[in-house]
Design a protein around this motif. Structure first.
Motif, mmCIF file in Angstrom:
data_model
loop_
_atom_site.group_PDB
_atom_site.id
_atom_site.type_symbol
_atom_site.label_atom_id
_atom_site.label_comp_id
_atom_site.label_asym_id
_atom_site.label_seq_id
_atom_site.Cartn_x
_atom_site.Cartn_y
_atom_site.Cartn_z
ATOM 1 N N ARG A 44 -34.118 4.945 -20.196
ATOM 2 C CA ARG A 44 -34.209 6.355 -19.780
ATOM 3 C C ARG A 44 -35.550 6.930 -20.225
ATOM 4 N N ALA A 45 -36.210 7.684 -19.336
ATOM 5 C CA ALA A 45 -37.491 8.303 -19.661
ATOM 6 C C ALA A 45 -37.308 9.337 -20.772
ATOM 7 N N VAL A 46 -38.127 9.243 -21.830
ATOM 8 C CA VAL A 46 -38.068 10.207 -22.932
ATOM 9 C C VAL A 46 -39.384 10.977 -23.086
ATOM 10 N N ALA A 47 -40.433 10.516 -22.395
ATOM 11 C CA ALA A 47 -41.729 11.203 -22.449
ATOM 12 C C ALA A 47 -42.608 10.663 -21.337
ATOM 13 N N TYR A 48 -43.593 11.467 -20.949
ATOM 14 C CA TYR A 48 -44.584 10.967 -20.002
ATOM 15 C C TYR A 48 -45.912 11.678 -20.208
ATOM 16 N N LEU A 49 -46.937 11.063 -19.667
ATOM 17 C CA LEU A 49 -48.304 11.568 -19.736
ATOM 18 C C LEU A 49 -48.901 11.413 -18.348
ATOM 19 N N SER A 50 -49.523 12.470 -17.840
ATOM 20 C CA SER A 50 -50.212 12.357 -16.553
ATOM 21 C C SER A 50 -51.690 12.641 -16.767
ATOM 22 N N LEU A 51 -52.509 11.870 -16.060
ATOM 23 C CA LEU A 51 -53.958 11.990 -16.139
ATOM 24 C C LEU A 51 -54.487 12.346 -14.760
ATOM 25 N N VAL A 52 -55.529 13.163 -14.728
ATOM 26 C CA VAL A 52 -56.199 13.493 -13.471
ATOM 27 C C VAL A 52 -57.661 13.083 -13.586
ATOM 28 N N ASN A 73 -40.474 9.525 -33.013
ATOM 29 C CA ASN A 73 -41.767 9.933 -33.551
ATOM 30 C C ASN A 73 -42.826 8.909 -33.142
ATOM 31 N N GLY A 74 -43.992 9.391 -32.787
ATOM 32 C CA GLY A 74 -45.087 8.510 -32.389
ATOM 33 C C GLY A 74 -45.143 8.235 -30.899
ATOM 34 N N THR A 75 -44.173 8.739 -30.137
ATOM 35 C CA THR A 75 -44.153 8.479 -28.696
ATOM 36 C C THR A 75 -45.384 9.057 -28.013
ATOM 37 N N SER A 76 -45.753 10.283 -28.343
ATOM 38 C CA SER A 76 -46.927 10.901 -27.720
ATOM 39 C C SER A 76 -48.181 10.093 -28.002
ATOM 40 N N GLU A 77 -48.335 9.687 -29.253
ATOM 41 C CA GLU A 77 -49.506 8.906 -29.636
ATOM 42 C C GLU A 77 -49.517 7.553 -28.927
ATOM 43 N N SER A 78 -48.340 6.942 -28.762
ATOM 44 C CA SER A 78 -48.254 5.649 -28.072
ATOM 45 C C SER A 78 -48.643 5.776 -26.602
ATOM 46 N N LEU A 79 -48.245 6.882 -25.969
ATOM 47 C CA LEU A 79 -48.639 7.100 -24.577
ATOM 48 C C LEU A 79 -50.153 7.254 -24.459
ATOM 49 N N ILE A 80 -50.736 8.013 -25.370
ATOM 50 C CA ILE A 80 -52.191 8.194 -25.348
ATOM 51 C C ILE A 80 -52.892 6.852 -25.572
ATOM 52 N N ASP A 81 -52.392 6.063 -26.515
ATOM 53 C CA ASP A 81 -52.978 4.752 -26.779
ATOM 54 C C ASP A 81 -52.903 3.863 -25.537
ATOM 55 N N ALA A 82 -51.747 3.825 -24.890
ATOM 56 C CA ALA A 82 -51.591 3.005 -23.681
ATOM 57 C C ALA A 82 -52.557 3.460 -22.592
ATOM 58 N N ALA A 83 -52.689 4.776 -22.420
ATOM 59 C CA ALA A 83 -53.593 5.305 -21.398
ATOM 60 C C ALA A 83 -55.046 4.958 -21.723
ATOM 61 N N MET A 84 -55.433 5.108 -22.983
ATOM 62 C CA MET A 84 -56.815 4.800 -23.375
ATOM 63 C C MET A 84 -57.130 3.322 -23.149
ATOM 64 N N ARG A 85 -56.193 2.464 -23.484
ATOM 65 C CA ARG A 85 -56.408 1.023 -23.267
ATOM 66 C C ARG A 85 -56.529 0.715 -21.774
ATOM 67 N N ASP A 86 -55.697 1.349 -20.966
ATOM 68 C CA ASP A 86 -55.738 1.139 -19.521
ATOM 69 C C ASP A 86 -57.066 1.626 -18.943
ATOM 70 N N LEU A 87 -57.502 2.802 -19.376
ATOM 71 C CA LEU A 87 -58.774 3.341 -18.897
ATOM 72 C C LEU A 87 -59.941 2.451 -19.310
ATOM 73 N N ALA A 88 -59.921 1.969 -20.553
ATOM 74 C CA ALA A 88 -60.990 1.088 -21.030
ATOM 75 C C ALA A 88 -61.026 -0.204 -20.213
ATOM 76 N N ALA A 89 -59.857 -0.768 -19.917
ATOM 77 C CA ALA A 89 -59.791 -2.004 -19.130
ATOM 78 C C ALA A 89 -60.349 -1.798 -17.727
ATOM 79 N N ASP A 90 -60.203 -0.574 -17.192
ATOM 80 C CA ASP A 90 -60.722 -0.260 -15.860
ATOM 81 C C ASP A 90 -62.183 0.183 -15.888
ATOM 82 N N GLY A 91 -62.766 0.278 -17.080
ATOM 83 C CA GLY A 91 -64.177 0.647 -17.189
ATOM 84 C C GLY A 91 -64.469 2.133 -17.063
#
Length: 167
Positions: A44-52, A73-91
């Protein structure tokens, strides 16, 4: 559907009317341009992050982050970490979690405004959260006022923009 439920619960937990683009939540507007990251617990979804996208800078703005009360606890930070890693991988060349109004080294009168408005918006709490992410730098955002004009008038105009037209 789960994200709609999460969004509705998050909005219901806020004790103020939406303030223009500061706390207005429209995560699925222009959805084809967004990137989404979802945290799940027991399926079940407990948090989300959207980027533009921020095309002029070749990067992304972390626009909406919604966390349900049952997110660990730490869910928000984990979402940000996942997004940053994804963005870095895409350059991606740029990523920002957005502005922190009245944050950092601001004149005393602006700090006083922040303290007075704490009941409506926790400027210090937002800065502390973002500071924990250890950004490599903070970029100031300035309010420029023509020479000879009153700062207060332009500040009120800026606040009206945040508030969606009316204070």
């Amino acid at each position: 559907a789960q994200l709609d439920v999460l969004t509705g619960g998050w909005l219901a937990s806020r004790h103020m009317a939406p303030m223009g683009f500061v706390v207005t939540l429209a995560p699925f507007e222009h959805a084809d341009a967004h990137r989404y990251f979802v945290a799940e617990r027991d399926g079940r979804a407990v948090a989300y992050l959207s980027l533009v996208p921020v095309p002029a800078r070749g990067g992304w703005l972390f626009e909406d982050q919604v966390r349900g009360p049952d997110a660990p606890n730490g869910t928000s930070e984990s979402l940000i970490d996942a997004a940053m890693r994804d963005l870095a991988a895409d350059g991606a060349g740029f990523a920002t979690t957005g502005l922190v109004p009245l944050g950092g080294a601001v004149p005393g009168w602006m700090r006083a405004v922040g303290r007075l408005g704490r009941a409506l918006y926790d400027f210090d709490g937002l800065r502390r959260f973002k500071q924990r992410l250890h950004p490599p730098r903070w970029e100031p955002v300035w309010l420029c006022v023509p020479a000879g004009e009153r700062v207060a008038r332009h500040l009120v105009d800026g606040l009206r923009a945040f508030a969606g037209g009316s204070l």
